[in-house]
Motif scaffolding. Sequence first.
Motif, PDB file in Angstrom:
ATOM      1  N   ILE A  56     -25.359 -88.195 -31.710  1.00 45.90           N
ATOM      2  CA  ILE A  56     -25.361 -89.530 -32.323  1.00 45.90           C
ATOM      3  C   ILE A  56     -24.878 -89.444 -33.762  1.00 45.90           C
ATOM      4  O   ILE A  56     -24.056 -90.242 -34.209  1.00 45.90           O
ATOM      5  N   MET A  57     -25.356 -88.451 -34.498  1.00 42.93           N
ATOM      6  CA  MET A  57     -24.956 -88.277 -35.899  1.00 42.93           C
ATOM      7  C   MET A  57     -23.459 -87.960 -35.996  1.00 42.93           C
ATOM      8  O   MET A  57     -22.773 -88.465 -36.890  1.00 42.93           O
ATOM      9  N   LEU A  58     -22.948 -87.142 -35.078  1.00 39.67           N
ATOM     10  CA  LEU A  58     -21.532 -86.824 -35.071  1.00 39.67           C
ATOM     11  C   LEU A  58     -20.696 -88.079 -34.791  1.00 39.67           C
ATOM     12  O   LEU A  58     -19.671 -88.310 -35.437  1.00 39.67           O
ATOM     13  N   ARG A  79     -25.126 -82.955 -43.211  1.00 34.21           N
ATOM     14  CA  ARG A  79     -26.483 -82.943 -42.648  1.00 34.21           C
ATOM     15  C   ARG A  79     -26.496 -82.183 -41.325  1.00 34.21           C
ATOM     16  O   ARG A  79     -27.433 -81.438 -41.037  1.00 34.21           O
ATOM     17  N   LEU A  80     -25.452 -82.366 -40.527  1.00 32.53           N
ATOM     18  CA  LEU A  80     -25.376 -81.653 -39.254  1.00 32.53           C
ATOM     19  C   LEU A  80     -25.175 -80.150 -39.452  1.00 32.53           C
ATOM     20  O   LEU A  80     -25.764 -79.348 -38.733  1.00 32.53           O
ATOM     21  N   VAL A  81     -24.331 -79.777 -40.414  1.00 28.73           N
ATOM     22  CA  VAL A  81     -24.099 -78.355 -40.681  1.00 28.73           C
ATOM     23  C   VAL A  81     -25.397 -77.686 -41.116  1.00 28.73           C
ATOM     24  O   VAL A  81     -25.713 -76.574 -40.671  1.00 28.73           O
ATOM     25  N   LEU A  87     -27.876 -77.437 -33.251  1.00 32.93           N
ATOM     26  CA  LEU A  87     -26.620 -77.655 -32.539  1.00 32.93           C
ATOM     27  C   LEU A  87     -26.328 -76.462 -31.644  1.00 32.93           C
ATOM     28  O   LEU A  87     -25.546 -75.595 -31.980  1.00 32.93           O
ATOM     29  N   LYS A  88     -26.952 -76.433 -30.504  1.00 36.97           N
ATOM     30  CA  LYS A  88     -26.772 -75.306 -29.602  1.00 36.97           C
ATOM     31  C   LYS A  88     -25.518 -75.467 -28.752  1.00 36.97           C
ATOM     32  O   LYS A  88     -24.990 -74.509 -28.237  1.00 36.97           O
ATOM     33  N   GLU A  89     -25.041 -76.686 -28.586  1.00 39.25           N
ATOM     34  CA  GLU A  89     -23.859 -76.936 -27.769  1.00 39.25           C
ATOM     35  C   GLU A  89     -22.608 -76.614 -28.575  1.00 39.25           C
ATOM     36  O   GLU A  89     -22.323 -77.239 -29.594  1.00 39.25           O
TER      37      GLU A  89
END
Length: 195
Positions: A56-58, A79-81, A87-89
């Motif tokens: 969702i964030m991506l 924030r995602l990094v 982020l296992k996928e």
Amino acid sequence: PSRVPPETRMPDKVSVYIEAARAHVRLGQFEQATLFLNRSIRGEKGRESAPELAAIMLALAELHHYKGNLVESLRCCTRLVKSKCELKESKLLAQLHMLLAENHSALNNMETAVSHCQLALRIIEAQRDTQHLAWSLFCRGKYHLYKRQFSKALRQFQLCLLLRRKTSEFDGQADCLMEIGMLHHLMGSQGEAKS
């Protein structure tokens, strides 16, 4: 039978909303994209997993990128990094680095764009999965584009287009055609760019 463990698989409704939002973003229908992102958040309120929230964030970062809000897109990506342990996928992580590369390229920070493109390539190629071959070719094309190696980039996008045509990836074909047209324009072959 799916090879993805149930705990990492997104519920169908959430993933459909995210994909619908991404499609609307690419069409420039930002209000519709926002509605679908809101639905994806409300869809499983309180039961979202880390991969779902990351997806969702991506998608939100992509929305900001296409709207031209590069700073906000970079903020979402950062924030995602920072939470990459969630982020296992690998596909999500590679998409994240390609979005970072796109943002830095738009800000004319080509060295950082190339760096993120290389990270995405490493992630994709570590999978050793032929399903990711088209994505790898596309990333290689972007890598050469950022390094201003236009003829090498063109060849990668052409190969990617051929592969995506064979696998009927229509959205991916449009991306390849756009990049090929832009490269022909940059290389001065206007006739090729139009076709």
